[in-house]
Design an enzyme around this catalytic site. Structure first.
Site, PDB file in Angstrom:
ATOM      1  N   LYS A  22       0.835  -1.214   0.000  1.00 40.76           N
ATOM      2  CA  LYS A  22       0.000   0.000   0.000  1.00 40.76           C
ATOM      3  C   LYS A  22       0.867   1.261   0.000  1.00 40.76           C
ATOM      4  CE  LYS A  22      -1.840   1.773   3.946  1.00 40.76           C
ATOM      5  NZ  LYS A  22      -1.505   3.206   4.022  1.00 40.76           N
ATOM      6  N   ASN A  23       1.841   1.313   0.890  1.00 44.56           N
ATOM      7  CA  ASN A  23       2.621   2.541   1.025  1.00 44.56           C
ATOM      8  C   ASN A  23       3.621   2.752  -0.107  1.00 44.56           C
ATOM      9  OD1 ASN A  23       1.211   3.121   3.297  1.00 44.56           O
ATOM     10  ND2 ASN A  23       2.885   2.751   4.743  1.00 44.56           N
ATOM     11  N   CYS A 117      -5.490  13.170  12.314  1.00 42.95           N
ATOM     12  CA  CYS A 117      -6.095  11.854  12.152  1.00 42.95           C
ATOM     13  C   CYS A 117      -6.003  11.131  13.479  1.00 42.95           C
ATOM     14  CB  CYS A 117      -5.422  11.057  11.040  1.00 42.95           C
ATOM     15  SG  CYS A 117      -3.823  10.449  11.479  1.00 42.95           S
ATOM     16  N   ARG A 122      -0.034  14.855  12.857  1.00 41.73           N
ATOM     17  CA  ARG A 122       0.561  14.590  11.541  1.00 41.73           C
ATOM     18  C   ARG A 122       0.636  15.820  10.635  1.00 41.73           C
ATOM     19  NH1 ARG A 122      -1.447   8.700   9.540  1.00 41.73           N
ATOM     20  NH2 ARG A 122       0.493   8.686   8.410  1.00 41.73           N
ATOM     21  N   ASP A 306       4.196   0.774  12.050  1.00 42.17           N
ATOM     22  CA  ASP A 306       3.036   0.082  11.481  1.00 42.17           C
ATOM     23  C   ASP A 306       2.923  -1.387  11.922  1.00 42.17           C
ATOM     24  OD1 ASP A 306       2.257   2.385  10.236  1.00 42.17           O
ATOM     25  OD2 ASP A 306       2.881   1.804   8.226  1.00 42.17           O
ATOM     26  N   ARG A 398      -8.863  -0.322   4.212  1.00 40.96           N
ATOM     27  CA  ARG A 398      -7.952   0.690   3.651  1.00 40.96           C
ATOM     28  C   ARG A 398      -6.609   0.065   3.309  1.00 40.96           C
ATOM     29  NH1 ARG A 398      -6.517   5.041   7.378  1.00 40.96           N
ATOM     30  NH2 ARG A 398      -5.082   5.277   5.645  1.00 40.96           N
TER      31      ARG A 398
HETATM   32  C1  UD1 Z   1       4.088   7.021   6.416  1.00 39.87           C
HETATM   33  C2  UD1 Z   1       3.250   5.787   6.170  1.00 39.87           C
HETATM   34  C3  UD1 Z   1       2.635   5.294   7.468  1.00 39.87           C
HETATM   35  C4  UD1 Z   1       3.718   5.077   8.519  1.00 39.87           C
HETATM   36  C5  UD1 Z   1       4.584   6.328   8.663  1.00 39.87           C
HETATM   37  C6  UD1 Z   1       5.787   6.127   9.569  1.00 39.87           C
HETATM   38  C7  UD1 Z   1       2.497   6.133   3.904  1.00 39.87           C
HETATM   39  C8  UD1 Z   1       1.371   6.441   2.986  1.00 39.87           C
HETATM   40  N1  UD1 Z   1       2.222   6.122   5.208  1.00 39.87           N
HETATM   41  O1  UD1 Z   1       3.219   8.039   6.903  1.00 39.87           O
HETATM   42  O2  UD1 Z   1       1.955   4.063   7.205  1.00 39.87           O
HETATM   43  O3  UD1 Z   1       3.131   4.799   9.763  1.00 39.87           O
HETATM   44  O4  UD1 Z   1       5.098   6.727   7.375  1.00 39.87           O
HETATM   45  O5  UD1 Z   1       6.562   5.078   9.115  1.00 39.87           O
HETATM   46  O6  UD1 Z   1       3.593   5.874   3.467  1.00 39.87           O
HETATM   47  N2  UD1 Z   1       6.081  14.892  10.563  1.00 39.87           N
HETATM   48  C9  UD1 Z   1       6.207  16.236  10.816  1.00 39.87           C
HETATM   49  N3  UD1 Z   1       6.133  17.106   9.762  1.00 39.87           N
HETATM   50  C10 UD1 Z   1       5.925  16.691   8.482  1.00 39.87           C
HETATM   51  C11 UD1 Z   1       5.808  15.308   8.239  1.00 39.87           C
HETATM   52  C12 UD1 Z   1       5.893  14.430   9.302  1.00 39.87           C
HETATM   53  O7  UD1 Z   1       6.385  16.656  11.959  1.00 39.87           O
HETATM   54  O8  UD1 Z   1       5.869  17.536   7.583  1.00 39.87           O
HETATM   55  C13 UD1 Z   1       6.156  13.919  11.681  1.00 39.87           C
HETATM   56  C14 UD1 Z   1       4.884  13.111  11.894  1.00 39.87           C
HETATM   57  O9  UD1 Z   1       3.952  13.806  12.685  1.00 39.87           O
HETATM   58  C15 UD1 Z   1       5.428  11.871  12.573  1.00 39.87           C
HETATM   59  C16 UD1 Z   1       6.803  11.687  11.913  1.00 39.87           C
HETATM   60  O10 UD1 Z   1       7.114  12.942  11.325  1.00 39.87           O
HETATM   61  O11 UD1 Z   1       5.597  12.090  13.945  1.00 39.87           O
HETATM   62  C17 UD1 Z   1       6.872  10.631  10.851  1.00 39.87           C
HETATM   63  O12 UD1 Z   1       5.783  10.774   9.965  1.00 39.87           O
HETATM   64  P1  UD1 Z   1       5.879  10.431   8.417  1.00 39.87           P
HETATM   65  O13 UD1 Z   1       7.036   9.554   8.147  1.00 39.87           O
HETATM   66  O14 UD1 Z   1       5.767  11.702   7.648  1.00 39.87           O
HETATM   67  O15 UD1 Z   1       4.540   9.612   8.218  1.00 39.87           O
HETATM   68  P2  UD1 Z   1       3.705   9.540   6.893  1.00 39.87           P
HETATM   69  O16 UD1 Z   1       4.612   9.754   5.742  1.00 39.87           O
HETATM   70  O17 UD1 Z   1       2.494  10.382   7.032  1.00 39.87           O
END
Ligand code: UD1
Length: 420
Positions: A22-23, A117, A122, A306, A398
């Protein structure tokens, strides 16, 4: 409302085919926006999140078709709008992945700002900071991120947090930017690597793939390609956990064992015998005692957030005490209260859960709060004595393709029921 009815206590035994990740498929679908010629993506899982992102890009005008093998074919020559609307983005935060490619290729994008969420706030500040560093003008107004740039310019970007979709968004922006972009503290997740490999196949110039320093030499255009999505490591880990928690024996096929090192190590620590081949993993828990393990989630290659909820379920049914520390998301322990409904002995202190295993938990009605929490509760239901009814399984759909079919084939007593 659909629910899963599970009759627990059966040791699972057999083979399970793993679907595409999925990711990985989500950023790959976003990457099709960069291609000036048609593109094909194979090994696409049938998931709600995939149809959501497909709807986002189709809404922009991309001609998108799915063949009988569920391969997705795209043609971007028909794009007529640069907007990803609130109605779709609010159902899936990963829709933000269209932002980078749209600004990079068309100099314009309008993407609804994803809200919070269930698992936390996030934010997307890193995505925006990186695009601004590449010269995009960004305003957030009326709930939308509006980004503009004549042509993005290469930049040196240091991300202060490792972000998976943040890295992916900036990578997709950088491949069409003018000059060189360096992404530091980049995510090294296998799904980021899959995206980078696909972009290279489309004509991008990327160095340092799979490392925390990615260097991109921008090109003028990219063509479409034929790309096969890598296997889903989280789905893989979830089925292995299903065998482990029920004292069963499983072989997962079409898997990518080299993406699961930290997870397989924890299964071994928990008492399972684990063997791997090029594309399969076999886990045997028959006649063995499930032991509680300590887990700390961190960015890849460490233990993935995850898989945290699934190991919480395993610990709840094990012998001994395991401490689980969640470091990625601030609110990703909501399955704990539901596991307690089965009688689990878990103490929660902030983002640390201290789990004292109790092998004889009893089934109960429970409610899923997010995708991986739903997996946790299904696993618990498979191991518990008696019946467990899992509510809000739209979360499961999902991210898990036909989970009840795959589990039934290895002996689980699970069915999808319609209940008010
Ligand atoms: C992706 C995965 C999700 C997984 C997560 C962590 C997808 C579609 N989803 O989510 O399944 O659980 O990685 O491995 O690939 N953060 C910030 N600012 C930003 C972006 C992130 O502070 O602009 C923080 C987030 O709040 C979190 C951390 O960074 O605490 C990691 O999040 P991130 O790796 O961005 O998660 P996703 O990419 O949303």
């Amino acid at each position: 409302m659909q629910k899963f009815l599970i009759e627990g206590g059966v040791a699972l035994e057999g083979e399970v085919e793993i679907s595409g990740a999925k990711n990985a498929v989500l950023p790959l679908l976003a990457a099709t926006l960069l291609a000036s010629t048609p593109m094909t993506i194979r090994n696409v899982p049938r998931l709600k999140d995939v149809s959501t992102l497909a709807a986002v890009i189709a809404g922009m005008g991309v001609t998108l078709s799915t063949d009988e093998h569920n391969n997705i074919h795209t043609d971007t020559s028909t794009i007529h709008t640069f907007k990803a609307p609130y109605e779709l983005v609010r159902t899936m935060r990963a829709s933000i992945l269209v932002l980078g490619p749209m600004v990079a290729r068309f100099g314009e994008a309008e993407v609804s700002l994803p809200g919070g969420c269930a698992i936390g706030d996030r934010p997307v500040n890193l995505h925006l900071m990186g695009l601004e560093a590449m010269g995009a003008e960004i305003v957030v107004e009326e709930g939308y991120i509006r980004a503009k740039a004549k042509r993005l310019k290469g930049a040196h970007i240091v991300m202060d947090i490792v972000s998976v979709t943040g890295t992916e968004n900036l990578l997709m922006a950088a491949v069409l930017a003018e000059g060189t972009t360096v992404l530091e503290n980049a995510a090294r997740e296998p799904e980021v690597v899959d995206l980078a490999n696909c972009l290279v196949k489309m004509g991008a110039k990327i160095d340092g793939i799979g490392t925390s320093k990615i260097t991109v030499e921008g090109v003028d255009s990219l063509s479409g390609c034929d790309y096969t999505v890598l296997p889903d490591r989280i789905e893989t880990g979830t089925y292995l956990a299903a065998a482990a928690i029920t004292g069963g024996h499983i072989k997962v096929l079409n898997a990518a064992p080299d993406t699961l090192d930290a997870v397989l190590q924890k299964f071994r620590e928990a008492g399972a015998v684990v063997n791997t081949g090029a594309d399969w993993i076999e886990l045997d828990m028959r006649g063995r005692t499930l032991k509680a393990v300590d887990i700390r989630t961190d960015p890849y290659p460490a233990f993935p957030t995850d898989m945290q909820a699934q190991f919480m379920a395993m610990n709840a049914f094990s012998q001994g005490i395991g401490v689980i520390v969640e470091t990625i998301f601030e609110n990703r322990m909501m399955h704990v209260a539901e596991l307690k409904r089965l009688g689990a002995n878990i103490r929660l202190e902030g983002n640390t859960a201290i789990v004292a295993g109790m092998p004889n938990l009893k089934g109960a009605p429970v409610m899923a709060t997010d995708l991986r929490a739903s997996a946790c509760l299904i696993l618990a239901g498979l191991a518990a004595q008696g019946k467990t009814l899992v509510d809000r399984i739209y979360h499961t759909d999902r991210g898990y393709e036909r989970i009840e079919e795959k589990l039934s084939r290895i002996g689980a007593k699970i069915s999808r029921v319609n209940e008010a």
